[in-house]
Design a protein around this motif. Structure first.
Motif, short mmCIF file in Angstrom:
data_model
loop_
_atom_site.label_atom_id
_atom_site.label_comp_id
_atom_site.label_asym_id
_atom_site.label_seq_id
_atom_site.Cartn_x
_atom_site.Cartn_y
_atom_site.Cartn_z
N THR A 206 29.06 80.29 -48.35
CA THR A 206 27.89 80.36 -47.57
C THR A 206 29.07 80.46 -45.40
OG1 THR A 206 27.42 78.37 -48.54
CG2 THR A 206 26.03 78.25 -46.23
N ALA A 207 28.01 81.89 -45.59
CA ALA A 207 27.69 82.18 -44.13
C ALA A 207 27.02 80.88 -42.22
CB ALA A 207 27.29 83.28 -43.36
N ASP A 210 23.74 80.10 -42.29
CA ASP A 210 22.97 80.36 -43.68
C ASP A 210 23.04 78.82 -44.31
OD1 ASP A 210 22.24 82.61 -43.20
OD2 ASP A 210 23.48 83.25 -44.44
N VAL A 240 31.81 76.55 -45.70
CA VAL A 240 30.99 77.94 -44.79
C VAL A 240 32.05 77.85 -44.40
CG1 VAL A 240 29.30 77.28 -42.81
CG2 VAL A 240 28.96 75.63 -44.98
N ALA A 241 32.01 79.33 -43.92
CA ALA A 241 32.73 80.04 -43.09
C ALA A 241 32.16 80.86 -42.47
CB ALA A 241 32.96 81.11 -44.15
N PRO A 243 31.13 83.80 -39.76
CA PRO A 243 31.88 84.63 -40.01
C PRO A 243 32.44 85.44 -38.70
CG PRO A 243 29.33 84.33 -39.75
CD PRO A 243 30.07 83.77 -39.14
N ARG B 265 26.68 87.23 -33.00
CA ARG B 265 25.35 86.43 -32.87
C ARG B 265 24.29 87.48 -33.30
NH1 ARG B 265 22.54 81.84 -35.14
NH2 ARG B 265 23.94 80.60 -34.50
#
Lengths: 267, 267
Positions: A206-207, A210, A240-241, A243, B265
């Motif tokens: 999961t980014a 999100d 969760v990563a 980005p 972002r």
């Protein structure tokens, strides 16, 4: 400051007892820790004055920071004048800026920290964080971005280590911090309260944009070198990563800061 | 490693010349800097091998990191075996993990860094940043979050200071870094290229989520203690504050990280 008793014997019992708080064993035994420098002392007196036991100050520092000395005296905290040599002997840092306080530990029971998270809050869990600067910076970020609590596992650095206290820049006094629970118990306790566990890990599917941050949640941070163990990841609801353009380009404190900023944005 | 010449005299001319790179004057004079430890050396060889002049390695480290040694040899970088004593004498850090490289400076001319920003990129400007750890962490964040360049003013810490290089964790080799321009010139050069200057400052009237990050822009970061001077703020197009719960709870590196994450972002 001439009206204060001046401590001048750097080898006295009292000075040695304060200096011992640089070591974890003495902190654990005494239930006390060191608060060094005017900024940290000001936060101690402003946010946790009930925990303040004594203030040690050199004459020049007392003149520079009369408001700190009078706040302490007004709150019934004993203030002791001391020589530069005595202050240097008591302090962990090389530059305590003329002032060191002794405080009782300010951590809270785990259940109290979980109460603070409640229905809408978010927290950070440090599972095996070892570097004092990292731990302190995470506390600072948690404070900045409105976290309700910080939960520190038994396997992490002692948050009352003087280096951690310094790098929190006072944040250790601003929000509930629970310490000493082993990792699996800590995670189960969160789950029992309906706190969604989000492992922060570069391997996550999961980014960050999100991630489900709508309800109560906790960011689970791993060790600086090896990250999170598979057993820990399994206990989490999501991985969760953040980005990023290149692997290994975020350190633990930066990752926690970015995750907490994202949580704050959602509120 | 027995086929490599072994350096064993910690007081030799060569060792002293490498060790001198711990000091800014010697770095400026030689146009070289120290790259310490396997991680940083790997990044040097991977991203800026043209700048690598020599690798010094102890026998145990060469055995642990055969791929680094062969990469260096394959690229024509001279590799010198050395004793632990020689390595310790050359290195700035207490724990160089058996390996130090000497590299030519990898900064680029200001115009080249501005070219990299182009029509869609974003950059960071360090105006009077003095702490090596902060500067390094900002470079690391810039790398992680896709900044096109880092512009470091003449009044900031030397980015080739070994402490900065270490804390970039290799990022100093990943993106264009321009150094040495005085602050006003640096800001005017950005403006001339149509790069929007966003001062990151707690006093800002614009909150981070409302900042205009659509076009090319640069985050202007000030000194750790006093922030940005009025003259600098005046040269910026906007002053942007990160919404936080308490003042003083973000340090410079954390603030830069959060701003850069916001820029990423938007892309």
């Amino acid at each position: 400051m001439t009206d204060l008793p001046l401590l001048s014997n750097a080898r006295s019992e009292r000075v040695r007892s304060v200096a011992a708080l640089g070591r974890r064993a003495a902190r654990d035994k005494q239930g006390r820790f060191l608060v060094e420098g005017p900024q940290a002392v000001r936060e101690l007196l402003g946010y946790a004055v009930h925990a303040a036991e004594a203030l040690y100050v050199t004459d020049p520092a007392a003149s520079r920071h009369t408001e700190i000395v009078s706040t302490a005296l007004g709150a019934g905290v004993p203030v002791h004048g001391c020589t530069e040599q005595v202050l240097a002997a008591m302090a962990d840092t090389d530059h305590p800026q003329g002032m060191v306080a002794v405080a009782r530990r300010v951590d809270v029971p785990l259940q109290e920290a979980l109460d603070a998270v409640g229905e809408r809050g978010y927290a950070v869990v440090l599972t095996h964080v070892r570097d004092p600067g990292n731990a302190g910076t995470v506390l600072r970020g948690a404070d900045a971005f409105g976290a309700s609590a910080v939960l520190v596992s038994a396997a992490s650095v002692d948050v009352f280590n003087p280096k951690v206290v310094r790098s929190t820049a006072g944040s250790v006094f601003h929000l509930p911090v629970a310490v000493g629970t082993p990792v699996p118990e800590l995670l189960h306790a969160c789950r029992d309260r309906g706190i969604r566990l989000l492992a922060a890990d570069g391997s996550g599917a999961t980014a960050l944009p999100d991630a489900d941050l709508g309800g109560p949640h906790a960011w689970v941070m791993g060790n600086e070198a090896w990250g999170l163990e598979p057993e820990v990841l399994e206990l989490c609801d999501d991985v969760v990563a953040i980005p990023i353009r290149r692997a290994e380009s975020l350190n633990l404190a930066m990752a926690a800061t970015v995750c907490l900023h994202e949580s704050a944005r959602g509120r």
